[in-house]
Write a protein that holds these residues in place. Sequence first.
Motif, PDB file in Angstrom:
ATOM      1  N   GLY A 218       0.818  -1.208   0.000  1.00 27.67           N
ATOM      2  CA  GLY A 218       0.000   0.000   0.000  1.00 27.67           C
ATOM      3  C   GLY A 218       0.851   1.257   0.000  1.00 27.67           C
ATOM      4  O   GLY A 218       2.064   1.220   0.214  1.00 27.67           O
ATOM      5  N   TRP A 219       0.204   2.376  -0.218  1.00 30.65           N
ATOM      6  CA  TRP A 219       0.877   3.671  -0.161  1.00 30.65           C
ATOM      7  C   TRP A 219       1.116   4.043   1.287  1.00 30.65           C
ATOM      8  O   TRP A 219       0.271   3.812   2.158  1.00 30.65           O
ATOM      9  CB  TRP A 219      -0.011   4.721  -0.847  1.00 30.65           C
ATOM     10  N   HIS A 220       2.267   4.658   1.592  1.00 28.97           N
ATOM     11  CA  HIS A 220       2.618   4.982   2.974  1.00 28.97           C
ATOM     12  C   HIS A 220       2.164   6.368   3.391  1.00 28.97           C
ATOM     13  O   HIS A 220       2.366   6.767   4.541  1.00 28.97           O
ATOM     14  CB  HIS A 220       4.132   4.843   3.185  1.00 28.97           C
ATOM     15  N   GLY A 221       1.542   7.136   2.486  1.00 32.89           N
ATOM     16  CA  GLY A 221       0.913   8.384   2.878  1.00 32.89           C
ATOM     17  C   GLY A 221       1.656   9.653   2.531  1.00 32.89           C
ATOM     18  O   GLY A 221       1.104  10.749   2.680  1.00 32.89           O
ATOM     19  N   ALA A 222       2.917   9.552   2.092  1.00 37.49           N
ATOM     20  CA  ALA A 222       3.690  10.748   1.744  1.00 37.49           C
ATOM     21  C   ALA A 222       3.933  10.774   0.245  1.00 37.49           C
ATOM     22  O   ALA A 222       4.489   9.828  -0.317  1.00 37.49           O
ATOM     23  CB  ALA A 222       5.019  10.758   2.488  1.00 37.49           C
ATOM     24  N   PRO A 223       3.529  11.835  -0.470  1.00 36.88           N
ATOM     25  CA  PRO A 223       3.769  11.894  -1.916  1.00 36.88           C
ATOM     26  C   PRO A 223       5.242  12.160  -2.232  1.00 36.88           C
ATOM     27  O   PRO A 223       5.985  12.705  -1.410  1.00 36.88           O
ATOM     28  CB  PRO A 223       2.890  13.067  -2.359  1.00 36.88           C
ATOM     29  N   ASP A 224       5.631  11.734  -3.430  1.00 34.10           N
ATOM     30  CA  ASP A 224       6.983  12.006  -3.939  1.00 34.10           C
ATOM     31  C   ASP A 224       8.064  11.464  -3.011  1.00 34.10           C
ATOM     32  O   ASP A 224       9.116  12.092  -2.836  1.00 34.10           O
ATOM     33  CB  ASP A 224       7.185  13.510  -4.157  1.00 34.10           C
ATOM     34  N   GLU A 225       7.822  10.297  -2.424  1.00 30.42           N
ATOM     35  CA  GLU A 225       8.816   9.675  -1.552  1.00 30.42           C
ATOM     36  C   GLU A 225       8.825   8.168  -1.806  1.00 30.42           C
ATOM     37  O   GLU A 225       7.760   7.540  -1.860  1.00 30.42           O
ATOM     38  CB  GLU A 225       8.499   9.943  -0.078  1.00 30.42           C
TER      39      GLU A 225
ATOM     40  N   ALA B 217       2.781  13.543  -6.097  1.00 32.98           N
ATOM     41  CA  ALA B 217       1.749  14.488  -5.679  1.00 32.98           C
ATOM     42  C   ALA B 217       0.652  14.601  -6.736  1.00 32.98           C
ATOM     43  O   ALA B 217      -0.539  14.718  -6.414  1.00 32.98           O
ATOM     44  CB  ALA B 217       2.377  15.854  -5.406  1.00 32.98           C
ATOM     45  N   ALA B 218       1.046  14.538  -8.003  1.00 34.57           N
ATOM     46  CA  ALA B 218       0.049  14.610  -9.080  1.00 34.57           C
ATOM     47  C   ALA B 218      -0.863  13.395  -9.048  1.00 34.57           C
ATOM     48  O   ALA B 218      -2.078  13.504  -9.282  1.00 34.57           O
ATOM     49  CB  ALA B 218       0.753  14.719 -10.437  1.00 34.57           C
ATOM     50  N   GLU B 219      -0.318  12.222  -8.750  1.00 36.69           N
ATOM     51  CA  GLU B 219      -1.141  11.003  -8.699  1.00 36.69           C
ATOM     52  C   GLU B 219      -2.065  11.015  -7.494  1.00 36.69           C
ATOM     53  O   GLU B 219      -3.195  10.501  -7.570  1.00 36.69           O
ATOM     54  CB  GLU B 219      -0.230   9.777  -8.682  1.00 36.69           C
ATOM     55  N   VAL B 220      -1.613  11.583  -6.385  1.00 36.23           N
ATOM     56  CA  VAL B 220      -2.511  11.713  -5.235  1.00 36.23           C
ATOM     57  C   VAL B 220      -3.715  12.563  -5.629  1.00 36.23           C
ATOM     58  O   VAL B 220      -4.855  12.275  -5.261  1.00 36.23           O
ATOM     59  CB  VAL B 220      -1.769  12.337  -4.038  1.00 36.23           C
ATOM     60  N   SER B 221      -3.475  13.590  -6.420  1.00 33.92           N
ATOM     61  CA  SER B 221      -4.558  14.473  -6.851  1.00 33.92           C
ATOM     62  C   SER B 221      -5.483  13.801  -7.853  1.00 33.92           C
ATOM     63  O   SER B 221      -6.713  13.952  -7.769  1.00 33.92           O
ATOM     64  CB  SER B 221      -3.972  15.748  -7.456  1.00 33.92           C
ATOM     65  N   THR B 222      -4.910  13.048  -8.801  1.00 32.64           N
ATOM     66  CA  THR B 222      -5.731  12.500  -9.887  1.00 32.64           C
ATOM     67  C   THR B 222      -6.265  11.099  -9.592  1.00 32.64           C
ATOM     68  O   THR B 222      -7.456  10.829  -9.773  1.00 32.64           O
ATOM     69  CB  THR B 222      -4.917  12.465 -11.187  1.00 32.64           C
ATOM     70  N   TYR B 223      -5.400  10.215  -9.126  1.00 31.38           N
ATOM     71  CA  TYR B 223      -5.813   8.840  -8.838  1.00 31.38           C
ATOM     72  C   TYR B 223      -6.653   8.763  -7.565  1.00 31.38           C
ATOM     73  O   TYR B 223      -7.711   8.111  -7.533  1.00 31.38           O
ATOM     74  CB  TYR B 223      -4.579   7.935  -8.708  1.00 31.38           C
ATOM     75  N   TYR B 224      -6.176   9.409  -6.480  1.00 33.50           N
ATOM     76  CA  TYR B 224      -6.818   9.244  -5.176  1.00 33.50           C
ATOM     77  C   TYR B 224      -7.936  10.268  -4.954  1.00 33.50           C
ATOM     78  O   TYR B 224      -9.112   9.901  -4.837  1.00 33.50           O
ATOM     79  CB  TYR B 224      -5.773   9.346  -4.058  1.00 33.50           C
ATOM     80  N   GLU B 225      -7.571  11.547  -4.896  1.00 35.06           N
ATOM     81  CA  GLU B 225      -8.596  12.555  -4.661  1.00 35.06           C
ATOM     82  C   GLU B 225      -9.544  12.683  -5.849  1.00 35.06           C
ATOM     83  O   GLU B 225     -10.721  13.020  -5.675  1.00 35.06           O
ATOM     84  CB  GLU B 225      -7.933  13.908  -4.367  1.00 35.06           C
TER      85      GLU B 225
ATOM     86  N   PRO C 266     -22.639  14.663  -6.736  1.00 35.86           N
ATOM     87  CA  PRO C 266     -22.476  14.318  -8.160  1.00 35.86           C
ATOM     88  C   PRO C 266     -21.050  13.846  -8.468  1.00 35.86           C
ATOM     89  O   PRO C 266     -20.086  14.524  -8.113  1.00 35.86           O
ATOM     90  CB  PRO C 266     -22.799  15.631  -8.884  1.00 35.86           C
ATOM     91  N   PRO C 267     -20.891  12.690  -9.136  1.00 35.45           N
ATOM     92  CA  PRO C 267     -19.555  12.234  -9.526  1.00 35.45           C
ATOM     93  C   PRO C 267     -19.007  13.088 -10.676  1.00 35.45           C
ATOM     94  O   PRO C 267     -19.757  13.661 -11.463  1.00 35.45           O
ATOM     95  CB  PRO C 267     -19.796  10.790  -9.998  1.00 35.45           C
ATOM     96  N   GLU C 268     -17.690  13.131 -10.753  1.00 34.56           N
ATOM     97  CA  GLU C 268     -17.029  13.820 -11.855  1.00 34.56           C
ATOM     98  C   GLU C 268     -16.299  12.789 -12.706  1.00 34.56           C
ATOM     99  O   GLU C 268     -15.709  11.847 -12.168  1.00 34.56           O
ATOM    100  CB  GLU C 268     -16.021  14.851 -11.327  1.00 34.56           C
ATOM    101  N   TYR C 269     -16.318  12.976 -14.032  1.00 34.81           N
ATOM    102  CA  TYR C 269     -15.700  12.020 -14.943  1.00 34.81           C
ATOM    103  C   TYR C 269     -14.655  12.747 -15.801  1.00 34.81           C
ATOM    104  O   TYR C 269     -15.008  13.623 -16.593  1.00 34.81           O
ATOM    105  CB  TYR C 269     -16.761  11.374 -15.837  1.00 34.81           C
ATOM    106  N   HIS C 270     -13.380  12.414 -15.589  1.00 41.29           N
ATOM    107  CA  HIS C 270     -12.283  13.049 -16.319  1.00 41.29           C
ATOM    108  C   HIS C 270     -11.341  11.968 -16.848  1.00 41.29           C
ATOM    109  O   HIS C 270     -10.902  11.106 -16.078  1.00 41.29           O
ATOM    110  CB  HIS C 270     -11.510  14.016 -15.419  1.00 41.29           C
ATOM    111  N   ARG C 271     -11.026  12.032 -18.108  1.00 43.65           N
ATOM    112  CA  ARG C 271     -10.157  11.020 -18.711  1.00 43.65           C
ATOM    113  C   ARG C 271      -8.774  11.014 -18.090  1.00 43.65           C
ATOM    114  O   ARG C 271      -8.164   9.948 -17.939  1.00 43.65           O
ATOM    115  CB  ARG C 271     -10.079  11.242 -20.223  1.00 43.65           C
ATOM    116  N   THR C 272      -8.267  12.183 -17.725  1.00 41.75           N
ATOM    117  CA  THR C 272      -6.928  12.207 -17.112  1.00 41.75           C
ATOM    118  C   THR C 272      -6.926  11.490 -15.765  1.00 41.75           C
ATOM    119  O   THR C 272      -5.946  10.837 -15.400  1.00 41.75           O
ATOM    120  CB  THR C 272      -6.451  13.657 -16.923  1.00 41.75           C
TER     121      THR C 272
END
Length: 772
Positions: free
Chosen positions: A59-66, A85-93, A110-116
């Motif tokens: 699993g992820w340990h909770g700190a981005p870019d490490e 940090a970008a993946e935390v924003s796009t994949y997780y959040e 309402p869900p949001e749908y973004h290809r990125t």
Amino acid sequence: MPSSRIAPQTFDLVVVSNRLPVDRVAGSAGQTDQWRRSPGGLVTALHPLMQRNGGAWVGWHGAPDERLEDFDHDGMRLVPVALSAAEVSTYYEGFSNATLWPLFHDVIAPPEYHRTWWEAYREVNQRFARECARVAAQNATVWVQDYQLLLVPALLRQLRPDLKIGFFLHIPFPPAELFAQLPWRREALEGMLGASLLGFQRQTDTANFLRCVRRFAQRPVKNKRIEIEMSNGRTRRVEADTFPISIDADVITRLANDPKVIERAKRIRESLGGARKVVLGVDRLDYTKGIRHRIKAYGELLNDGKVKVEDAALIQVASPSRERVSSYVQLREDVELAVGRINGNFDTLEHTAIRYLHHSYPMEEMVALYLAADVMLVTALRDGMNLVAKEYVAARQDDSGALVLSEFAGAADELGAAILTNPHDIGGMKDDIVRALTMSADESQRRMKRLRRQVLANDIDRWSSDFLERLESTTPADGSSPEDELEPSGEPARAVVANADETHGLPLADRLREETLRRLTEAERLLVALDFDGVVAPIVARAEDARPLPKTKEVLDALAEVEGVQVAFVSGRSLASLRACADPHRNVALIGSHGAEQHLPGSDQGSGLTLTDEQEQTLAKAERVLKSVARKHNGAWVEIKPAGVVLHVRQVPQDMQEHASVEAMQRVYVEVPKAHVSRGKSVVEIAVLKAHKGEGIEYLREAYNPSSTLFMGDDVTDENAFAVLEQGEGEPDVGVKVGPGATAAAARLNDPEEVAAFLEEVLRARRDGRKG
């Protein structure tokens, strides 16, 4: 699989989840950072399993870019997955929590749908799969957890076809009508189908998933199994079933008996005013938890004068959650504004109306709060399970306290002795809170005893062992099927009795025909209570055509004549329908409408139904809604009961049955909020009186005072009856589930034919025992 792809240190059991089960604690100056166990339902559920069995957790340990190397903690190998940090924003959040989370929770937001976001989600799932493949031993078991990792099972199977892969979804799975919105719906389903066993919290979740597989993945589904053609020409079977998650009840019990925790609970009550009632809410700060609805209801009770600030206080614990997501930031502002307004209006110098705590607390403090609370409010708008409800019950050692539980939490399927509430109905929830605050000590103890039996008997050990044992018995990765060989027709060979993995222990032959028959034979006063449809009578297309199997009718009539035996039907049918179809013996007691109607033979005891004007109006409105739905679906029809109306969809084309049921429930929730909605096999029932089969069993117990009770049922609605039984080692009662599906019953039979055979053995044993 080339051996070079397996890491030098590998593990036979691998759990993979979005987060590792630990949080980093920063060391003081000159000291290294430390790790401690994380809060949350998933860690609570799996941490004891990993401690006892060893293994690796990915699993992820909770700190981005490490990037961190694998490390050991508390008896586990932890395998950190790096995220930018970008993946935390796009994949997780993004995709996980702004697309899947609201979609799977009935689109409360309402869900949001973004290809990125989708592309990032797919890439991160691939990374998790690679890490699992690296640390898993040859033929290892890998257990993938939750909605952040829907694609991992299929990606991992491509990398390591030797692995036994399971997947468990901790949140609800939405109806097909909602899941259809997801642009990548087929990819998500195919990702999940990489597992050999898929587990869900509720039977409705399992049914929703299977319908989506048929509709969007276009895979054949039969008996909760999906057959997938493999490149080697064999067929790989995927199984989907219901495995309600639970808690480590031993830990809660131990803490509840700890003198320090007991003293802390006493100080909490004293800080609020020792004589005041304490009402407690414990939630992650999330829009699905119904915190705003709960606070609104409590504020109105104070305004109405039904609750006085001198007499009661609400403690609301709201653990921080997803604090960078805008909808969660807004939720916190809304909640804190509402609490401030209520406290400003009703606080006195001595008393606070609502004690609001935006913190996370260790388990010791949580158990102290559970002990301090007279009433627990779990009012989620939608929840996969909700372990807080079970933790509160486990902590109540003296059988005191009241649990107000949302109908839309998975725990409601198991905890039928709670006060079940519809959080969308503010008026109804207010009444339920007042009922909990004013409940008599006797009623409180009766309910809590039933709740505690259910929670303590179905703890985390049973959940994990049920799932892992079932996973071990599934089709091997190569598609062969040694434990479930195909007949020439292509159908699975029919078992005479249920498999051990379905009965949570011994095979039925051992479980029933030895200890159970002895217990039922020796009981001085035996109550034999049975559901009708699917137990006494086979399921038929037209409910009015159902009749008991001739052998069952013969045996029940004979049992009804045996001294010391009382036979009863406990059915969702009305009494009139039950009499017409069952043709009961004159000595048979009848419980109809899920417990709302009762008739005892040989006396005038029992109850008819008298509805208030408001209930009559609600019933008429529910009838109009269901008839409107029935007109749109060929084969659907509506049955009118004394206190409810039922939509029957068994004759609707199979691919539309789920659609009709979901449409009916959604319309009733919106248009008839004061009604009570329940769902059984091919039916949706709307009632204006709260009643369930567990209450029917309790009514019979009060009437006949049996020393042992046998109850046999086949439907979801029968779980409330199983929950009130005292069954298990050393306990007097016996619950028997007829047919497949998760259950609280101790044993299982396949169909009404086996019910007839077993009842014949009970009759024979009872007669022989009395002769002896």
